[in-house]
Design a protein around this motif. Structure first.
Motif, PDB file in Angstrom:
ATOM      1  N   GLY A 113       0.827  -1.203   0.000  1.00 42.07           N
ATOM      2  CA  GLY A 113       0.000   0.000   0.000  1.00 42.07           C
ATOM      3  C   GLY A 113       0.855   1.243   0.000  1.00 42.07           C
ATOM      4  N   VAL A 114       0.486   2.213   0.843  1.00 38.40           N
ATOM      5  CA  VAL A 114       1.252   3.445   0.960  1.00 38.40           C
ATOM      6  C   VAL A 114       2.429   3.176   1.872  1.00 38.40           C
ATOM      7  CG1 VAL A 114       1.196   5.848   1.690  1.00 38.40           C
ATOM      8  CG2 VAL A 114      -0.791   4.844   0.593  1.00 38.40           C
ATOM      9  N   GLY A 115       3.621   3.226   1.332  1.00 39.76           N
ATOM     10  CA  GLY A 115       4.805   2.952   2.108  1.00 39.76           C
ATOM     11  C   GLY A 115       5.159   4.081   3.041  1.00 39.76           C
ATOM     12  N   GLU A 116       6.125   3.849   3.884  1.00 39.76           N
ATOM     13  CA  GLU A 116       6.532   4.850   4.847  1.00 39.76           C
ATOM     14  C   GLU A 116       6.974   6.126   4.130  1.00 39.76           C
ATOM     15  OE1 GLU A 116       9.794   5.426   8.463  1.00 39.76           O
ATOM     16  OE2 GLU A 116       9.605   3.517   7.417  1.00 39.76           O
ATOM     17  N   GLY A 117       6.360   7.227   4.468  1.00 41.84           N
ATOM     18  CA  GLY A 117       6.697   8.510   3.859  1.00 41.84           C
ATOM     19  C   GLY A 117       6.007   8.779   2.554  1.00 41.84           C
ATOM     20  N   GLU A 118       5.262   7.804   2.010  1.00 45.75           N
ATOM     21  CA  GLU A 118       4.603   7.995   0.730  1.00 45.75           C
ATOM     22  C   GLU A 118       3.175   8.454   0.946  1.00 45.75           C
ATOM     23  OE1 GLU A 118       4.876   4.407  -1.454  1.00 45.75           O
ATOM     24  OE2 GLU A 118       7.026   4.496  -1.688  1.00 45.75           O
ATOM     25  N   GLY A 119       2.818   9.574   0.377  1.00 42.80           N
ATOM     26  CA  GLY A 119       1.456  10.044   0.457  1.00 42.80           C
ATOM     27  C   GLY A 119       1.088  10.602   1.806  1.00 42.80           C
ATOM     28  N   GLU A 120       2.009  10.670   2.763  1.00 43.91           N
ATOM     29  CA  GLU A 120       1.694  11.129   4.098  1.00 43.91           C
ATOM     30  C   GLU A 120       2.216  12.534   4.352  1.00 43.91           C
ATOM     31  OE1 GLU A 120       3.357   8.193   6.645  1.00 43.91           O
ATOM     32  OE2 GLU A 120       2.047   6.590   5.933  1.00 43.91           O
ATOM     33  N   GLY A 121       3.077  13.043   3.450  1.00 40.89           N
ATOM     34  CA  GLY A 121       3.688  14.331   3.709  1.00 40.89           C
ATOM     35  C   GLY A 121       2.838  15.510   3.274  1.00 40.89           C
ATOM     36  N   HIS A 122       2.466  15.544   1.983  1.00 40.13           N
ATOM     37  CA  HIS A 122       1.795  16.728   1.451  1.00 40.13           C
ATOM     38  C   HIS A 122       0.691  16.366   0.466  1.00 40.13           C
ATOM     39  CE1 HIS A 122       5.943  18.059   2.512  1.00 40.13           C
ATOM     40  NE2 HIS A 122       5.306  19.126   2.973  1.00 40.13           N
ATOM     41  N   GLU A 123      -0.197  17.325   0.269  1.00 35.03           N
ATOM     42  CA  GLU A 123      -1.144  17.315  -0.845  1.00 35.03           C
ATOM     43  C   GLU A 123      -0.808  18.523  -1.704  1.00 35.03           C
ATOM     44  OE1 GLU A 123      -4.791  19.350   1.713  1.00 35.03           O
ATOM     45  OE2 GLU A 123      -4.517  17.169   1.712  1.00 35.03           O
ATOM     46  N   TYR A 124      -1.059  18.440  -3.006  1.00 38.22           N
ATOM     47  CA  TYR A 124      -0.574  19.427  -3.970  1.00 38.22           C
ATOM     48  C   TYR A 124      -1.715  19.925  -4.845  1.00 38.22           C
ATOM     49  CZ  TYR A 124       4.048  17.441  -2.842  1.00 38.22           C
ATOM     50  OH  TYR A 124       5.174  17.007  -2.195  1.00 38.22           O
ATOM     51  N   PHE A 125      -1.564  21.135  -5.386  1.00 44.81           N
ATOM     52  CA  PHE A 125      -2.475  21.640  -6.410  1.00 44.81           C
ATOM     53  C   PHE A 125      -1.816  22.788  -7.151  1.00 44.81           C
ATOM     54  CE2 PHE A 125      -3.589  23.995  -2.556  1.00 44.81           C
ATOM     55  CZ  PHE A 125      -3.742  25.310  -2.996  1.00 44.81           C
ATOM     56  N   ILE A 126      -2.444  23.249  -8.216  1.00 42.36           N
ATOM     57  CA  ILE A 126      -1.967  24.394  -8.977  1.00 42.36           C
ATOM     58  C   ILE A 126      -2.684  25.646  -8.445  1.00 42.36           C
ATOM     59  CG2 ILE A 126      -1.672  25.407 -11.267  1.00 42.36           C
ATOM     60  CD1 ILE A 126      -0.157  22.754 -10.817  1.00 42.36           C
ATOM     61  N   ASP A 127      -1.939  26.652  -8.031  1.00 37.65           N
ATOM     62  CA  ASP A 127      -2.572  27.825  -7.422  1.00 37.65           C
ATOM     63  C   ASP A 127      -2.982  28.847  -8.485  1.00 37.65           C
ATOM     64  OD1 ASP A 127      -0.267  29.176  -8.186  1.00 37.65           O
ATOM     65  OD2 ASP A 127       0.361  29.682  -6.143  1.00 37.65           O
ATOM     66  N   GLY A 128      -3.465  30.001  -8.034  1.00 33.71           N
ATOM     67  CA  GLY A 128      -3.949  31.032  -8.952  1.00 33.71           C
ATOM     68  C   GLY A 128      -2.866  31.638  -9.810  1.00 33.71           C
TER      69      GLY A 128
ATOM     70  N   ASP B 104      -0.619  29.737 -11.273  1.00 30.53           N
ATOM     71  CA  ASP B 104      -0.232  28.620 -12.146  1.00 30.53           C
ATOM     72  C   ASP B 104       1.060  27.956 -11.699  1.00 30.53           C
ATOM     73  OD1 ASP B 104      -2.457  29.281 -13.814  1.00 30.53           O
ATOM     74  OD2 ASP B 104      -1.232  30.846 -14.755  1.00 30.53           O
ATOM     75  N   ARG B 105       1.267  27.916 -10.377  1.00 29.95           N
ATOM     76  CA  ARG B 105       2.434  27.246  -9.799  1.00 29.95           C
ATOM     77  C   ARG B 105       1.984  25.980  -9.062  1.00 29.95           C
ATOM     78  NH1 ARG B 105       4.426  31.749  -5.716  1.00 29.95           N
ATOM     79  NH2 ARG B 105       2.242  31.402  -5.140  1.00 29.95           N
ATOM     80  N   LEU B 106       2.923  25.057  -8.904  1.00 31.53           N
ATOM     81  CA  LEU B 106       2.655  23.880  -8.081  1.00 31.53           C
ATOM     82  C   LEU B 106       2.917  24.243  -6.620  1.00 31.53           C
ATOM     83  CD1 LEU B 106       1.943  20.865  -7.880  1.00 31.53           C
ATOM     84  CD2 LEU B 106       4.387  20.349  -8.216  1.00 31.53           C
ATOM     85  N   VAL B 107       1.902  24.088  -5.779  1.00 30.62           N
ATOM     86  CA  VAL B 107       2.019  24.395  -4.350  1.00 30.62           C
ATOM     87  C   VAL B 107       1.629  23.165  -3.547  1.00 30.62           C
ATOM     88  CG1 VAL B 107       1.554  26.849  -4.724  1.00 30.62           C
ATOM     89  CG2 VAL B 107      -0.339  25.300  -4.196  1.00 30.62           C
ATOM     90  N   ARG B 108       1.939  23.197  -2.238  1.00 30.86           N
ATOM     91  CA  ARG B 108       1.643  22.037  -1.402  1.00 30.86           C
ATOM     92  C   ARG B 108       1.236  22.463   0.006  1.00 30.86           C
ATOM     93  NH1 ARG B 108       7.795  19.562  -0.748  1.00 30.86           N
ATOM     94  NH2 ARG B 108       8.592  21.102   0.745  1.00 30.86           N
ATOM     95  N   MET B 109       0.516  21.547   0.676  1.00 24.74           N
ATOM     96  CA  MET B 109       0.107  21.719   2.061  1.00 24.74           C
ATOM     97  C   MET B 109       0.361  20.415   2.804  1.00 24.74           C
ATOM     98  SD  MET B 109      -3.618  23.547   1.542  1.00 24.74           S
ATOM     99  CE  MET B 109      -4.226  22.124   0.627  1.00 24.74           C
ATOM    100  N   ASP B 110       0.403  20.488   4.139  1.00 24.39           N
ATOM    101  CA  ASP B 110       0.518  19.268   4.927  1.00 24.39           C
ATOM    102  C   ASP B 110      -0.706  18.396   4.685  1.00 24.39           C
ATOM    103  OD1 ASP B 110       2.921  20.007   5.992  1.00 24.39           O
ATOM    104  OD2 ASP B 110       2.065  20.859   7.826  1.00 24.39           O
ATOM    105  N   ALA B 111      -0.485  17.123   4.515  1.00 20.28           N
ATOM    106  CA  ALA B 111      -1.584  16.221   4.147  1.00 20.28           C
ATOM    107  C   ALA B 111      -2.498  15.875   5.306  1.00 20.28           C
ATOM    108  CB  ALA B 111      -1.014  14.928   3.558  1.00 20.28           C
TER     109      ALA B 111
END
Length: 618
Positions: free
Chosen positions: A327-342, A344-351
């Protein structure tokens, strides 16, 4: 075969009073039956507690044919482990040869039974009943669920038994049949776990194989037996088991139950007697992963025994992760969630949902120098891939301060923005996937390790143009939204790679041949699918329109069934959605309100007013 329980209370029918053929919920109450006319699905008392068991009762003396039919159907919805009570309604070869485990046919409602035109008493005391309904799915002998959508029509032949003069069924269709609500009460979906057949690094990766087992009938032993039989047919081409062929539980065993230390002892037959310690621990890991999915607390330790009762090997849950990535390994998918901001940059937040102040990612994809419309982040969050604002170019870069971007790794020649690149997706092997929607040359591409010349993936059986791509963490299953004639549908495909005898990728003409085959619908009852994301080992979250044409958000299984549990809260104007394969993390969506987030047990909450293309690593 069984009557449907609708869960609206029990409807009493005029007729002959209380019949012994009705199910019992460790308490009184069952439906009375008419002695003529058609037979309909009987509404029964809904399950109030997971520990309540439903028991069938044998046929009463001198029961009429319709009572026998109804009693038999009702008995099949009970928790009778071996259907012994149901078999009491049978006679002759039917009683000896009937195999209820052969299949379970699921109807939209409980089966209707009516005397067939030729089904009249006389002719030596025989009568024929026809069972009808709308078939929605079938569970085969491997416990695999497959949606269907056609009319169901089968017959039951009844005869008077010589000597007793009692009516019994001596001809019936294979397996069992029941209505959908009975099916959900009786069965649950659980993942068996195997290993991916091909590997690029030598590291084992688990693959979930969802099956349906009876809830209250020794589910631990059911799951162990199902696991030992190997992957289901659809998955067998890309998954393998470490159990030797023919391995089964030792004969004569009772139910398998963990002890008070949460340890499960599994005695095997002689087929596994000579396996080495390394392979044995892989077998134990498969059991641990499977039982963790079955039981809320899982199993702390598994001990495998030889056919003579001697110790084969043992493995604790803490060591299972050293055997294979799961499944989700250690450190995978647990750090951040991402999206494109207003901007047009890639940004992230704590997941974990605590952060509402997105920051640009380190590196070139977060500077805004190249305007982005979508992105995908490698599962270890060390690299990301971004699609340019016009959809024409795909870039790959490091998510580290000071890093720069090189030339695009894929370029589309599509005439319009909607005819160019989809949002990319990373699999668990660090390969990067993207679809080019160029109407003149639509294609599915993969870049091994995210670099080099893109390889065109063969897609035999694909009927339409790919609009969205998401690859599972196991790297052997892919979810595709496919457009045909203006309609978008969700399909699950199997990823097959050329490999050598050791499961290593075999290069041919400078590249490994990769195919996506055996596409099957994951949303057969939906009119339209607009967005989707993996949300577990064998589950996706899907946005689209159901049969009534209203937008909805639902979880679906890869086999096309609907899992148990609550559905996400409704949200109007949703355009995109992202989920982590770590099911404890929030859903993130792009709606008419901007970027919003949904944590378990709460309502959707706005994060920022401007943003699009939310993703988790993968």
């Amino acid at each position: 075969m069984g009557a449907d329980r609708e869960g609206r209370g029990r409807r009493r029918l005029t007729g002959v009073g209380v019949y012994a053929g009705c199910g019992v919920l460790l308490l009184t109450g069952c439906a009375s039956m008419p002695d003529s006319g058609d037979l309909r699905g009987v509404e029964s008392t809904p399950r109030q507690d997971a520990q309540v068991r439903v028991y069938a009762m044998p046929p009463r003396d001198d029961a009429k044919p319709l009572e026998i039919v109804q009693g038999f159907l009702e008995a099949l919805t009970s928790d009778d482990p071996n259907y012994e009570t149901a078999r009491m309604y049978l006679a002759g070869k039917a009683r000896a040869e009937w195999q209820p485990s052969e299949s379970t046919t699921v109807l939209a409602e409980g089966p209707r039974a009516m005397p067939a035109p030729s089904g009249t008493e006389g002719d030596g005391g025989n009568i024929l009943y026809r069972l009808t309904g709308q078939e929605v799915a079938r569970v085969d002998a491997q416990h695999a669920y497959e949606p269907s959508g056609h009319s169901y029509s089968r017959t039951l032949h009844l005869t008077r038994v010589k000597g007793t003069k009692q009516w019994r069924i001596d001809g019936l269709p294979p397996g069992v049949v029941m209505g959908m609500s009975d099916f959900h009460r009786n069965y649950r979906s659980v993942n068996k776990y195997y290993f991916a057949s091909s590997t690029s690094s030598g590291r084992l990766a688990t693959v979930a194989d969802p099956v349906y087992v009876r809830r209250e009938v020794d589910p631990v032993t059911q799951m162990v037996r199902a696991l030992l039989k190997g992957p289901t047919r659809w998955l067998d081409h890309v998954a393998r088991t470490s159990f030797p062929s023919g391995t089964a539980l030792k004969k004569g065993l009772g139910p398998l139950t963990p002890d008070d230390q949460n340890k499960l002892v599994v005695p095997l037959n002689g087929k596994a007697d000579n396996v080495g310690q390394g392979r044995c621990k892989e077998m134990a890991a498969q059991l641990l992963f499977t039982l963790q999915d079955l039981m809320p607390t899982g199993v702390a330790e598994v001990e495998l025994q030889r056919s003579d009762g001697g110790l084969l090997c043992e493995l604790g849950e803490g060591r299972a992760a050293t055997i294979a990535s799961h499944g989700v390994g250690e450190g995978e998918g647990e750090g951040h969630e991402y999206f494109i901001d207003g901007d047009d940059r890639l940004v992230r937040m704590d997941a974990d949902g605590s952060d509402r102040s997105p920051d640009p990612v380190p590196g070139a994809l977060g500077t805004g120098d190249i305007k982005l419309r979508s992105a995908a982040v490698e599962r270890d969050e060390e690299r990301a891939a971004g699609v340019s604002l016009d959809g024409g170019k795909l870039y790959v870069g490091s998510v580290a301060s000071g890093s720069s971007l090189g030339d695009p790794v894929v370029t589309s020649q599509g005439r319009t923005e909607d005819d160019r690149l989809t949002t990319p997706s990373w699999d668990g092997r660090d390969d990067l996937w993207v679809a080019d929607r160029d109407r003149k040359k639509p294609r599915l591409l993969v870049l091994r390790n995210g670099v080099g010349e893109p390889l065109e993936v063969m897609t035999p059986g694909l009927d339409g143009r790919i609009e969205a791509v998401r690859v599972a963490a196991d790297s052997v299953r892919i979810a595709l939204i496919v457009e045909k004639d203006g309609k978008r549908s969700l399909f699950i495909g199997r990823i097959e790679r050329d490999t050598d005898s050791d499961g290593q990728e075999a290069d041919s003409d400078g590249g490994t041949a990769v195919s996506v085959v055996a596409l099957r619908s994951a949303t057969p009852q939906w009119e339209e699918v607009t967005a989707m994301s993996w949300a577990g080992d064998s589950r996706l979250v899907v946005v689209g329109r159901g049969s009534r044409g209203v937008q909805q958000i639902r979880y679906v299984q890869v086999d096309g069934s609907m899992p148990d549990g609550p559905e996400p809260a409704a949200l109007t104007g949703m355009k995109e959605i992202a989920a982590s394969e770590n099911e404890g993390l929030p859903l993130v969506a792009h709606s008419e309100d901007g970027i919003v987030r949904l944590s378990s047990g709460s309502q959707w909450q706005k994060v920022v007013g401007e943003g699009s293309a939310p993703v988790y690593p993968g």
